[in-house]
Design a protein around this motif. Structure first.
Motif: not given
Lengths: 225, 225
Positions: B141-143, B139
DNA sequence: AATTTAATATGATATCTGTCATGTTTTATT
DNA sequence: AATAAAACATGACAGATATCATATTAAATT
């Protein structure tokens, strides 16, 4: 109030692995609840004392970034469990959950379900598989974010939403998202999302009926690069 | 060949939850192996028939994107398990694993460990927690990918690598990555990664000793936005 | 119905990042 | 040691995207 043993929703999630006895017990301590569109179900940093089983509706899981944007990481629909991860890691939630529709959920206290996780290996295996699947999805999202253009990501998001959450009788996407939501899924500025959607419309890839979006050329969207 | 029961490495991963008997049994069927730097441990799409316990070294998990870049999704070091997810989901791997160092690993056949996962709830809970943690990382990393600049991501990557994998006696990062690797973690072009690193050097945030990078101003790197 | 507010839309511009070209340095190989 | 190959570096430029400004439209509120 409905009984878990008889609830068809559980077919779609890990709860199906529970025994009848376990379900009866859970049924006795669960609480049903209605959540209105836009309502925050739990916040980032909040400690969850249970999981939600989504009986109807859809919500977004998002994380606030430092620049003030609310990145949407995942959407949870009817049939799925919400808050599994925080339950397992016994940490505060790292995400915020917000209802995108009016929702109906059952709340199952941690104390109940945690015991089953340890006793019923079939259940824990189901949860494991669920999380393994989520991890795989996350990997794909990371690669998309890192390597694809906003245009590509938005096209894929539209197709994903159509495939995963379905369409209304008139062909429009059944999940109604604001342009800001689309921007927050794709990881772009709201204006950029609006611009790209307008472009798709001009190109005949999508059409709009009020606020609803209809995919006109799914193959075309998939072909974008 | 070492015995699992006595191996200290397992302290750092879920295997610590196994009983002595289970460890003895696993020890009997595991195979030790040395993997050379650069060697591919498993490929995307390959079916894994076991998990690797990393005794020494480090590897990258990457996924090929459509534009030909090899996005690095995660790094696995000494003490961690490799291939858990594919084992659990019983699907082919969605990632490629490549050694960044010379590595020493133990390979544990699926048949053995899968049974324990179902019998030993303490073990399955550990694996669950592990995956919950990975999901949380994903999560983040995605952000980061979605909301931060290349400069920010690269700065954070340097700090992350320093904090997670440590430094040599002279203060340089112990993990030696090519500029292409850095680009593939951050999700940018190799030239861009090179440019930003050169910039960091000019600004005195890092220095280089041969191919090794040394963080000179950790606070400065964290402050970048 | 009138007014306010929020969402959508679009233009202008600046910034960031990717791509291509080219040169240099380092590493590997003969 | 000489050569080839890979990795690193940097400039020039184009394209993508963010930001700011300003309309326009739709939704909510009085």
């Amino acid at each position: 109030m409905g009984k878990c043993e008889q609830c068809i929703i559980k077919q779609f999630n890990s709860l199906k692995a529970l025994t009848k006895d376990e379900l009866v017990r859970i049924s006795g301590c669960k609480t049903s609840r209605t959540i209105k569109k836009g309502e925050v179900i739990f916040e980032e940093g909040e400690t969850l004392n249970g999981v939600y089983c989504v009986k109807d509706g859809i919500c977004k899981l998002s994380k606030l970034s430092e620049n003030g944007k609310d990145q949407i990481v995942k959407m949870v629909v009817k049939g799925q469990l919400l808050g599994q991860r925080s339950l397992i890691s016994e940490e505060a939630s790292n995400l915020q959950a917000t209802a995108l529709n009016d929702m109906e959920v059952c709340y199952i206290p941690k104390s109940e379900i945690f015991a089953d996780l340890q006793k019923n290996s079939k259940f824990s295996m189901e949860v494991l598989k669920d999380m393994a699947h989520d991890l795989r999805d996350s990997d794909d999202i990371i690669v998309n974010m890192a390597q694809k253009s906003v245009r590509q990501r938005l096209a894929e998001t539209l197709v994903y939403i159509s495939d995963s959450f379905g369409t209304n009788p008139d062909g429009t996407l059944s999940v109604l998202l604001s342009r800001e939501d689309y921007a927050n899924i794709v990881g772009t500025a709201t204006e950029s999302a609006i611009r790209v959607l307008s472009q798709f419309k001009k190109e005949g890839l999508i059409s709009t009926v009020g606020k609803y979006i209809k995919i006109e050329n799914s193959a075309g969207l998939k072909r974008i690069e």
